[in-house]
Design a protein around this motif. Structure first.
Motif, PDB file in Angstrom:
ATOM      1  N   GLN A  17       6.735   4.107 -13.197  1.00 13.28           N
ATOM      2  CA  GLN A  17       5.596   3.647 -12.403  1.00 13.28           C
ATOM      3  C   GLN A  17       5.481   4.412 -11.095  1.00 13.28           C
ATOM      4  N   MET A  18       6.583   4.668 -10.434  1.00 17.35           N
ATOM      5  CA  MET A  18       6.547   5.438  -9.188  1.00 17.35           C
ATOM      6  C   MET A  18       6.152   6.878  -9.446  1.00 17.35           C
ATOM      7  N   ASN A  19       6.620   7.435 -10.549  1.00 20.01           N
ATOM      8  CA  ASN A  19       6.248   8.801 -10.892  1.00 20.01           C
ATOM      9  C   ASN A  19       4.742   8.900 -11.135  1.00 20.01           C
ATOM     10  N   GLU A  20       4.206   7.948 -11.882  1.00 22.17           N
ATOM     11  CA  GLU A  20       2.776   7.932 -12.148  1.00 22.17           C
ATOM     12  C   GLU A  20       1.985   7.738 -10.861  1.00 22.17           C
ATOM     13  N   LEU A  21       2.451   6.861  -9.989  1.00 17.84           N
ATOM     14  CA  LEU A  21       1.789   6.611  -8.710  1.00 17.84           C
ATOM     15  C   LEU A  21       1.730   7.885  -7.865  1.00 17.84           C
ATOM     16  N   MET A  22       2.834   8.605  -7.784  1.00 18.53           N
ATOM     17  CA  MET A  22       2.890   9.824  -6.983  1.00 18.53           C
ATOM     18  C   MET A  22       1.936  10.884  -7.513  1.00 18.53           C
ATOM     19  N   LEU A  23       1.846  10.993  -8.846  1.00 13.20           N
ATOM     20  CA  LEU A  23       0.933  11.967  -9.434  1.00 13.20           C
ATOM     21  C   LEU A  23      -0.524  11.569  -9.189  1.00 13.20           C
ATOM     22  N   LYS A  24      -0.826  10.271  -9.262  1.00  9.69           N
ATOM     23  CA  LYS A  24      -2.185   9.810  -8.983  1.00  9.69           C
ATOM     24  C   LYS A  24      -2.592  10.115  -7.547  1.00  9.69           C
ATOM     25  N   LEU A  25      -1.628  10.101  -6.640  1.00  8.00           N
ATOM     26  CA  LEU A  25      -1.922  10.389  -5.240  1.00  8.00           C
ATOM     27  C   LEU A  25      -1.991  11.886  -4.953  1.00  8.00           C
ATOM     28  N   GLY A  26      -1.810  12.708  -5.991  1.00 11.03           N
ATOM     29  CA  GLY A  26      -1.991  14.151  -5.828  1.00 11.03           C
ATOM     30  C   GLY A  26      -0.726  14.932  -5.563  1.00 11.03           C
ATOM     31  N   MET A  27       0.420  14.302  -5.642  1.00 14.36           N
ATOM     32  CA  MET A  27       1.671  15.043  -5.460  1.00 14.36           C
ATOM     33  C   MET A  27       1.931  15.921  -6.678  1.00 14.36           C
ATOM     34  N   LYS A  28       2.605  17.027  -6.479  1.00 16.76           N
ATOM     35  CA  LYS A  28       2.764  18.032  -7.522  1.00 16.76           C
ATOM     36  C   LYS A  28       4.096  17.869  -8.261  1.00 16.76           C
ATOM     37  N   ILE A  29       4.021  18.087  -9.582  1.00 20.07           N
ATOM     38  CA  ILE A  29       5.208  17.991 -10.427  1.00 20.07           C
ATOM     39  C   ILE A  29       6.262  18.998  -9.966  1.00 20.07           C
ATOM     40  N   GLU A  64       7.815  19.265  -7.160  1.00 16.12           N
ATOM     41  CA  GLU A  64       7.868  19.573  -5.734  1.00 16.12           C
ATOM     42  C   GLU A  64       8.224  18.327  -4.933  1.00 16.12           C
ATOM     43  N   GLN A  65       9.130  18.493  -3.986  1.00 11.42           N
ATOM     44  CA  GLN A  65       9.518  17.376  -3.127  1.00 11.42           C
ATOM     45  C   GLN A  65       8.327  16.944  -2.277  1.00 11.42           C
ATOM     46  N   GLY A  66       8.092  15.652  -2.209  1.00 11.81           N
ATOM     47  CA  GLY A  66       6.979  15.137  -1.427  1.00 11.81           C
ATOM     48  C   GLY A  66       7.365  13.844  -0.729  1.00 11.81           C
ATOM     49  N   GLN A  67       6.474  13.388   0.154  1.00 11.93           N
ATOM     50  CA  GLN A  67       6.752  12.182   0.926  1.00 11.93           C
ATOM     51  C   GLN A  67       5.602  11.196   0.821  1.00 11.93           C
ATOM     52  N   LEU A  68       5.975   9.952   0.620  1.00 13.56           N
ATOM     53  CA  LEU A  68       5.024   8.842   0.551  1.00 13.56           C
ATOM     54  C   LEU A  68       5.275   7.895   1.705  1.00 13.56           C
ATOM     55  N   GLU A  69       4.210   7.235   2.152  1.00 12.87           N
ATOM     56  CA  GLU A  69       4.342   6.148   3.104  1.00 12.87           C
ATOM     57  C   GLU A  69       3.972   4.842   2.416  1.00 12.87           C
ATOM     58  N   VAL A  70       4.694   3.788   2.740  1.00 11.86           N
ATOM     59  CA  VAL A  70       4.425   2.481   2.150  1.00 11.86           C
ATOM     60  C   VAL A  70       4.443   1.439   3.263  1.00 11.86           C
ATOM     61  N   GLN A  82       0.836  -1.198   0.000  1.00 10.76           N
ATOM     62  CA  GLN A  82       0.000   0.000   0.000  1.00 10.76           C
ATOM     63  C   GLN A  82       0.876   1.254   0.000  1.00 10.76           C
ATOM     64  N   PHE A  83       0.502   2.227  -0.845  1.00 11.83           N
ATOM     65  CA  PHE A  83       1.161   3.537  -0.883  1.00 11.83           C
ATOM     66  C   PHE A  83       0.131   4.622  -0.594  1.00 11.83           C
ATOM     67  N   ASP A  84       0.520   5.618   0.164  1.00  8.44           N
ATOM     68  CA  ASP A  84      -0.314   6.812   0.327  1.00  8.44           C
ATOM     69  C   ASP A  84       0.582   7.981   0.707  1.00  8.44           C
ATOM     70  N   VAL A  85       0.057   9.192   0.522  1.00  4.04           N
ATOM     71  CA  VAL A  85       0.804  10.392   0.888  1.00  4.04           C
ATOM     72  C   VAL A  85       0.948  10.453   2.405  1.00  4.04           C
ATOM     73  N   LYS A  86       2.093  10.884   2.872  1.00  2.00           N
ATOM     74  CA  LYS A  86       2.328  11.014   4.306  1.00  2.00           C
ATOM     75  C   LYS A  86       1.236  11.881   4.939  1.00  2.00           C
TER      76      LYS A  86
END
Length: 346
Positions: free
Chosen positions: A105-117, A119-125, A78-82
């Motif tokens: 695939q990770m880039n697409e996943l991050m964008l689907k979760l609403g992270m911005k092109i 910009e540094q962001g954090q995911l939890e897995v 499971q992946f989601d935004v921190k």
């Protein structure tokens, strides 16, 4: 150690001579070990278009120990935004004990979760272990850091399905700008022709050249039969393919066709995987189904559509529906969706 009691019809599949079977109660106890530690090769994701096909990271975990009675255990990454507490995670059912998504695939996943092109962001897995619905457990949480990049490009598909207007034509998407473009288009009866343009005008257009190829100018492409189609255009090899596609639809007494027909949602070819529809609904009931078939259908409540849920009551009005698949099984069939059903003010 978790104990899982297995009852009923499963017993008929197992030998009556198993020592773990209590014949007087017709049940077995499976002893299930704790979910293992989730490990990663890195927590700092180096994402770039040039490295798109390389592994972004490798996640690994050990097999859950099951003794006494062997039962299958479903393992899901499971992946989601921190900060979201995995409220709406993107999930990937695992058949092996390592998972190595590519940079793309990770880039697409991050964008689907609403992270911005950019910009540094954090995911939890984390790892979800599920031997049964009442025996779910989770691993440690790993924090990943990354900066998604813009990789997408589009071409356009004017055709009879939208009255040959390039200005309003649906797009086909290349999520990695590799020259291969895909999308889902719904073709009505008698409106099966289309062409391809790199921009929303007729200045440059491409058409059919026969035998699955196309050329500058060219004849109209034709999909032969009506319905939802997946369209693939390979601008590198000048080849094209058409295949049948399954789409989502509303059905029920509140919809224009009642329980006798589907009102289709439109696939948005923007890389988010979203299906959408704006539609007048009468007071009544609705459900959502996949591929115009009851084999996969969702209902329950207006705020929570679940697999095989009951009819959902709606008031009369104009609604905008947005749908995204959030979980699939090992065969790729949808098992969970996120639905926004918003009543529009007139």
């Amino acid at each position: 150690m978790r104990n899982l009691i297995i009852k009923g019809s499963l017993i008929g599949l197992l030998s009556l001579g198993l020592a773990s079977c209590n014949k007087s109660e017709n049940q077995m106890i499976a002893h299930i070990g704790p979910v293992g530690t989730l490990n990663t090769s890195t927590t700092d994701l180096k994402l770039s278009l040039a490295d798109g096909e390389k592994p972004a990271l490798t996640l690994s975990f050990s097999k859950v120990e099951v003794t006494e009675t062997e039962i299958p255990v479903t393992s899901t990454i499971q992946f989601d935004v921190k900060g979201n507490n995995f409220a709406n995670p993107l999930e990937f059912v695992q058949k092996a004990y390592t998972f190595s998504p590519t940079v793309n695939q990770m880039n697409e996943l991050m964008l689907k979760l609403g992270m911005k092109i950019g910009e540094q962001g954090q995911l939890e897995v984390r790892l979800k272990s599920e031997p049964a619905a009442n025996a779910v457990s989770y691993s440690n949480i790993i924090l990943l850091t990354g900066r998604p990049f813009k990789a997408s490009s589009w071409i356009y598909m004017p055709g009879a399905y939208q009255n040959w207007s390039p200005e309003t034509a649906d797009s086909l998407l290349s999520s990695t700008s590799n020259g291969i473009y895909e999308g889902i288009i719904n073709f009505p009866v008698g409106k099966l022709d289309f062409k391809i343009t790199p921009k929303k005008n007729w200045t440059i257009n491409y058409g059919d050249a026969g035998s699955g190829t196309f050329r500058l100018g060219g004849d109209n492409f034709n999909v032969l039969t009506p319905g939802a189609k997946k369209v693939m255009i390979d601008m590198n090899k000048m080849k094209w393919e058409i295949s049948d596609a399954k789409i989502w639809s509303l059905i029920g007494s509140a919809t224009p066709k009642g329980w006798d027909g589907d009102t289709d949602l439109k696939f948005v070819n923007d890389g988010t995987g979203t299906f959408t529809l704006t539609q007048d609904l009468a007071a009544g009931d609705i459900k959502i189904r996949y591929g115009h078939d009851w084999g996969i259908n969702f209902g329950g409540s207006i705020n929570d559509f679940v697999l095989n849920g009951g009819n959902v009551a709606v008031a009369a009005g104009n609604y905008t529906v947005k749908l995204n698949v959030t979980k699939t099984d090992a065969q790729g069939n949808p098992t969970a969706i996120k639905v926004s059903l918003q009543k529009n003010e007139k």
